[in-house]
Write an enzyme that holds these catalytic residues in place. Structure first.
Site, PDB file in Angstrom:
ATOM      1  N   HIS A 153     -26.982  28.684  -7.198  1.00  0.00           N
ATOM      2  CA  HIS A 153     -27.303  27.246  -7.117  1.00  0.00           C
ATOM      3  C   HIS A 153     -28.563  26.953  -7.916  1.00  0.00           C
ATOM      4  O   HIS A 153     -29.237  27.853  -8.393  1.00  0.00           O
ATOM      5  CB  HIS A 153     -27.422  26.784  -5.653  1.00  0.00           C
ATOM      6  CG  HIS A 153     -28.497  27.482  -4.853  1.00  0.00           C
ATOM      7  ND1 HIS A 153     -29.830  27.180  -4.987  1.00  0.00           N
ATOM      8  CD2 HIS A 153     -28.417  28.446  -3.904  1.00  0.00           C
ATOM      9  CE1 HIS A 153     -30.525  27.926  -4.138  1.00  0.00           C
ATOM     10  NE2 HIS A 153     -29.699  28.707  -3.477  1.00  0.00           N
TER      11      HIS A 153
ATOM     12  N   ASP B 251     -14.353   3.304  20.967  1.00  0.00           N
ATOM     13  CA  ASP B 251     -15.542   2.642  21.535  1.00  0.00           C
ATOM     14  C   ASP B 251     -16.873   3.318  21.211  1.00  0.00           C
ATOM     15  O   ASP B 251     -17.899   2.975  21.789  1.00  0.00           O
ATOM     16  CB  ASP B 251     -15.432   2.530  23.072  1.00  0.00           C
ATOM     17  CG  ASP B 251     -14.366   1.538  23.485  1.00  0.00           C
ATOM     18  OD1 ASP B 251     -13.940   0.732  22.637  1.00  0.00           O
ATOM     19  OD2 ASP B 251     -13.967   1.566  24.659  1.00  0.00           O
TER      20      ASP B 251
ATOM     21  N   GLU C  56     -37.448  27.428   0.651  1.00  0.00           N
ATOM     22  CA  GLU C  56     -37.402  26.057   0.116  1.00  0.00           C
ATOM     23  C   GLU C  56     -38.602  25.253   0.582  1.00  0.00           C
ATOM     24  O   GLU C  56     -38.888  25.163   1.785  1.00  0.00           O
ATOM     25  CB  GLU C  56     -36.119  25.357   0.597  1.00  0.00           C
ATOM     26  CG  GLU C  56     -36.035  23.898   0.166  1.00  0.00           C
ATOM     27  CD  GLU C  56     -34.697  23.244   0.486  1.00  0.00           C
ATOM     28  OE1 GLU C  56     -34.052  23.666   1.471  1.00  0.00           O
ATOM     29  OE2 GLU C  56     -34.300  22.335  -0.255  1.00  0.00           O
TER      30      GLU C  56
ATOM     31  N   ARG D 114     -33.221  32.398   1.298  1.00  0.00           N
ATOM     32  CA  ARG D 114     -33.659  31.236   0.512  1.00  0.00           C
ATOM     33  C   ARG D 114     -35.021  30.822   1.043  1.00  0.00           C
ATOM     34  O   ARG D 114     -35.270  30.925   2.249  1.00  0.00           O
ATOM     35  CB  ARG D 114     -32.651  30.086   0.618  1.00  0.00           C
ATOM     36  CG  ARG D 114     -33.065  28.834  -0.153  1.00  0.00           C
ATOM     37  CD  ARG D 114     -31.922  27.835  -0.399  1.00  0.00           C
ATOM     38  NE  ARG D 114     -31.378  27.257   0.812  1.00  0.00           N
ATOM     39  CZ  ARG D 114     -30.227  27.606   1.363  1.00  0.00           C
ATOM     40  NH1 ARG D 114     -29.478  28.532   0.799  1.00  0.00           N
ATOM     41  NH2 ARG D 114     -29.800  27.033   2.480  1.00  0.00           N
TER      42      ARG D 114
ATOM     43  N   HIS E 176     -33.765  19.797  -6.321  1.00  0.00           N
ATOM     44  CA  HIS E 176     -33.152  18.476  -6.460  1.00  0.00           C
ATOM     45  C   HIS E 176     -34.203  17.456  -6.075  1.00  0.00           C
ATOM     46  O   HIS E 176     -35.181  17.776  -5.400  1.00  0.00           O
ATOM     47  CB  HIS E 176     -31.903  18.365  -5.567  1.00  0.00           C
ATOM     48  CG  HIS E 176     -32.147  18.752  -4.127  1.00  0.00           C
ATOM     49  ND1 HIS E 176     -32.697  17.891  -3.217  1.00  0.00           N
ATOM     50  CD2 HIS E 176     -31.948  19.922  -3.463  1.00  0.00           C
ATOM     51  CE1 HIS E 176     -32.797  18.503  -2.040  1.00  0.00           C
ATOM     52  NE2 HIS E 176     -32.367  19.743  -2.167  1.00  0.00           N
TER      53      HIS E 176
ATOM     54  N   ASP F 268     -36.875  18.762   3.703  1.00  0.00           N
ATOM     55  CA  ASP F 268     -35.825  19.745   3.418  1.00  0.00           C
ATOM     56  C   ASP F 268     -36.500  21.106   3.243  1.00  0.00           C
ATOM     57  O   ASP F 268     -37.040  21.396   2.172  1.00  0.00           O
ATOM     58  CB  ASP F 268     -35.090  19.300   2.139  1.00  0.00           C
ATOM     59  CG  ASP F 268     -33.906  20.188   1.797  1.00  0.00           C
ATOM     60  OD1 ASP F 268     -33.566  21.080   2.579  1.00  0.00           O
ATOM     61  OD2 ASP F 268     -33.324  19.966   0.707  1.00  0.00           O
TER      62      ASP F 268
ATOM     63  N   TYR G 152     -28.258  35.880  -2.525  1.00  0.00           N
ATOM     64  CA  TYR G 152     -27.185  36.015  -1.531  1.00  0.00           C
ATOM     65  C   TYR G 152     -26.321  37.199  -1.954  1.00  0.00           C
ATOM     66  O   TYR G 152     -25.730  37.167  -3.040  1.00  0.00           O
ATOM     67  CB  TYR G 152     -26.356  34.726  -1.468  1.00  0.00           C
ATOM     68  CG  TYR G 152     -27.262  33.499  -1.412  1.00  0.00           C
ATOM     69  CD1 TYR G 152     -27.757  33.023  -0.194  1.00  0.00           C
ATOM     70  CD2 TYR G 152     -27.679  32.864  -2.592  1.00  0.00           C
ATOM     71  CE1 TYR G 152     -28.633  31.937  -0.154  1.00  0.00           C
ATOM     72  CE2 TYR G 152     -28.550  31.781  -2.555  1.00  0.00           C
ATOM     73  CZ  TYR G 152     -29.016  31.320  -1.342  1.00  0.00           C
ATOM     74  OH  TYR G 152     -29.886  30.259  -1.315  1.00  0.00           O
TER      75      TYR G 152
HETATM   76  N1  GLY Z   1     -30.412  21.217   2.657  1.00  0.00           N
HETATM   77  C1  GLY Z   1     -29.739  20.854   1.499  1.00  0.00           C
HETATM   78  C2  GLY Z   1     -30.355  21.443   0.327  1.00  0.00           C
HETATM   79  O1  GLY Z   1     -31.177  22.311   0.453  1.00  0.00           O
HETATM   80  O2  GLY Z   1     -30.119  21.048  -0.769  1.00  0.00           O
HETATM   81 MN    MN Z   2     -32.668  21.313  -0.750  1.00  0.00          MN
HETATM   82 MN    MN Z   3     -32.337  22.629   2.208  1.00  0.00          MN
END
Ligand code: GLY
Ligand code: MN
Ligand code: MN
Length: 462
Positions: A355, A37, A432, A430, A359, A272, A413
């Site tokens: 990474h 539900d 961003e 990080r 993006h 982000d 890291y």
């Molecule tokens: N928060 C996802 C990224 O940084 O790509």
């Molecule tokens: Mn990101």
């Molecule tokens: Mn991010």
């Protein structure tokens, strides 16, 4: 004359791409059960929203090559609306959304074969709406059943994602405005979380990651955001080295760093942002050394972000700074890995930076859009990856254009290892930010929260 809504303008562009006798079908997302539900909080489909601005479930948009658009949507049902909430309904939809016609969703299976009849080609998003291919096949088979009465069945099926992804990649003024506001809310949320961390620790309280997550959510909702754009990462201490860590119950301790990667979604658009701050408001020496290195690498990436540059240029710029810095601070041993060019060529930095630097960002946090330059898609070069030995095929990276939006998010890291100085063990950092590409450079829309270590320390004292 009134200017068309951004949604009508986008539908007109799609209609043009279909050719005069094409037809496009774009359903919204289904509702999904969470348990008995109870559904997951509903989130519309991004493609559908892009073309309608309509957030109700149970709807499908049809665009035809002559420029007409028809919306199938849930019919008014006062009894259901008592339980589930207001529905726009097909009668009100044309005036509210600017579509030419609207039909109750209950009539979809009866009406769609008629709309598909005598078209050359049907376009719909491939592999993104579960079960859609089978439903289209079902509608087309109904058209085929009428071929002996003179009906023509569309001979071609095309993926609409290609058309929509290219459109979505360059954000128009309406989208940029929402994204600026989303980023501003998220920036305030980061400040709030930083200040709460320092204040609670000063007061001798037991601070947990979820306490800081609560501060983020508070500011998101106070700012009018509907929900987080993705699962917030609130990672204390060593947890920051887990790239997809989520906010949990781990203690936030003085002397450790906290990495928060969180952004709200506002009116369908994501932000982000990542900041890494000292839990109690003061970076230690080793933390500060790595922090300043990541920040320098981000500055290099920002400087490389402008119209005409390639998507990979910011990544390459940040890797260069990080690789040199890893040698300088002793994360990498010159005697083992050599000069900075060797560190890059052999990807020795990858152990600490695994990474990409960014993006696309838009309605989806990892937004759609090809990372390869369409005009050069046939140009393929091969190389061997020095770490895996795999042969990799490269195509020229996308050339940035004004209005594209991307993140710039380098990091470091450090997992404990015997060949790594202990002072750096378990540090994860990080930084961003969200950037709109402009002709001369880029506009960082997320800098409502500072990045400089001194400025972060100052705001955490306040
Ligand atoms: N928060 C996802 C990224 O940084 O790509
Ligand atoms: Mn990101
Ligand atoms: Mn991010």
């Amino acid at each position: 004359m009134t200017t068309p809504s951004p949604y009508a303008a986008r539908r007109a562009r799609v209609a043009q791409a279909l050719g005069p006798n094409g037809i496009a079908l774009v359903p919204t997302a289904p509702e999904r059960a969470r348990n008995r539900d109870t559904d997951f909080l509903y989130r519309h489909d991004s493609y559908f929203y892009y073309l309608t601005g309509f957030t109700e479930p149970n709807a499908l948009l049809v665009i035809t090559g002559d420029g007409r658009s028809t919306l199938f949507c849930a019919p008014k049902d006062l009894e259901r609306e008592i339980w589930d909430g207001y529905r726009l309904g097909p009668e009100a939809a044309p005036a509210a959304l600017g579509v030419d016609a609207a039909i109750p969703m209950n009539d979809l299976d009866a009406q769609l074969p008629r709309l598909l009849e005598n078209r050359d080609a049907v376009w719909f998003p491939f592999a993104s709406h579960e079960g859609l291919e089978a439903r289209v096949a079902g509608w087309l088979s109904k058209v085929r059943a009428r071929v002996r009465f003179g009906a023509q069945c569309p001979q071609q099926q095309h993926d609409l994602c290609g058309v929509l992804d290219e459109m979505r990649l360059v954000k128009d003024a309406h989208e940029q405005d929402i994204m600026r506001r989303a980023a501003a809310i998220s920036a305030r949320a980061h400040i709030r979380a930083m200040q709460t961390s320092a204040r609670m620790l000063r007061a001798g309280q037991d601070v947990r990651e979820h306490h800081l997550d609560a501060e983020l959510l508070h500011e998101f909702r106070m700012g009018g955001s509907q929900y987080p754009a993705y699962g917030s990462i609130v990672a204390a201490g060593a947890n920051a080295c887990v790239l997809h860590y989520r906010a949990d119950a781990a203690p936030v301790r003085a002397g450790e760093l906290v990495l928060i990667d969180a952004g709200c979604e506002l009116d369908g658009y994501a932000s982000d942002i990542t900041r890494t701050f000292p839990a109690n408001g003061t970076y230690t020496g080793p933390q500060r050394a790595l922090y300043d290195l990541v920040l320098a690498s981000q500055e290099a990436a920002v400087a490389a972000t402008r119209a005409g540059a390639r998507f990979t240029d910011p990544h390459d710029a940040s890797v260069k700074v990080l690789a040199q810095g890893m040698l300088d601070v002793g994360l990498l041993d010159r005697n083992k890995v050599g000069h900075v060019d060797d560190v890059i060529a052999q990807r020795a930095y990858f152990r600490f930076y695994m990474h990409r630097t960014g993006h696309w960002l838009g309605m989806d946090v990892h937004d759609c859009g090809s990372y390869v330059e369409p005009s050069e898609v046939g140009t393929v070069s091969e190389r061997q990856d020095p770490l895996s030995g795999e042969t990799i095929k490269d195509r020229p990276s996308r050339i940035l254009r004004p209005g594209m939006v991307l993140t710039i998010e380098p990091g470091i890291y450090v997992r404990p290892a015997s060949d790594v100085p202990t002072q750096f063990h378990d540090i994860g950092i990080r930084i961003e930010d969200d950037a709109i590409v402009t002709a001369a450079g880029c506009e960082l829309i997320s800098r409502g929260v500072p990045v400089k270590a001194d400025e972060i320390e100052a705001l955490m004292r306040g």
